[in-house]
Design an enzyme around this catalytic site. Sequence first.
Site, PDB file in Angstrom:
ATOM      1  CG  ASP A  16      -1.620   1.239   1.433  1.00 31.44           C
ATOM      2  OD1 ASP A  16      -2.666   1.521   0.525  1.00 31.44           O
ATOM      3  OD2 ASP A  16      -1.652   1.964   2.335  1.00 31.44           O
ATOM      4  CG  LEU A  17       1.589   3.775  -2.919  1.00 32.63           C
ATOM      5  CD1 LEU A  17       1.206   4.708  -4.353  1.00 32.63           C
ATOM      6  CD2 LEU A  17       2.929   3.565  -2.875  1.00 32.63           C
ATOM      7  CG  ASP A  18      -2.083   7.422   0.134  1.00 28.61           C
ATOM      8  OD1 ASP A  18      -1.106   7.764  -0.468  1.00 28.61           O
ATOM      9  OD2 ASP A  18      -3.237   7.694  -0.609  1.00 28.61           O
ATOM     10  CG  ASP A 188      -2.388   2.092   6.567  1.00 22.69           C
ATOM     11  OD1 ASP A 188      -2.903   2.956   7.255  1.00 22.69           O
ATOM     12  OD2 ASP A 188      -2.439   2.058   5.432  1.00 22.69           O
TER      13      ASP A 188
END
Length: 238
Positions: A16-18, A188
């Site tokens: 995941d990025l954000d 996250d």
Amino acid sequence: MRFYRPLAPFAAMTFDLDDTLYDNRPVIDRTEKEVLCFIRQYDAKFGHFGHEDLHVYRQAVLEREPDIYHDVTSWRRQSAELMFAHHGFNDEETLRGTDEIMSCFRYWRNQITVPASTHKTLSLLAEKMPLVAITNGNAEPAACGLASYFEFVLKAGVDGRSKPYPDMYHMAAKRLNLPINQILHVGDNLNTDVEGAICTGMQACWINIANKNLMLEPEGRLMPHIEISDLASLLALI
């Protein structure tokens, strides 16, 4: 580092990025503030606008096209188009205004500060196995110096429905030419990242930077294979 399920050998990682690789909240807050400021100054008709006014158009687009939430960029663009049309702008003016708003949005959306530790960890991991980014958002890895670590980037909307739907997880496995259970997904969010990955057949790593209690999290319906508190902990797994 905590293990909740047996962790089998894996040959690739997806990320995941954000809020997994950087703190996204300040970026979003600044972006929304700057875009609203731009809209207010764009034309006197919008001078009184607040965030709630923009929300009205976003909600109207969502009501007429419920699946638009999978593509947050398209959703934002259509909301801007509706705003211009509602205030009497012609097609050419609407297109020009929407393009300018989206340019403003893209600039601020990608003013991301990536920690040096993230760069270091991803660099070391990428030397050992292929890495892939899977995001529901619209950050551009190339704009914040992350693109070089990834074999490819998958984005909700253009590459399938948003997580936790399985579309992008399956696409990643197909493009990596790997059995899906040989991929470890790192994120996250206990719903979109952990539950989504596990239900698709991947292994899942929950990055718990905020030191939350897994047992008290309302969205934590499925346990990850592993929980870490910082990205660098992944280096111990390879």
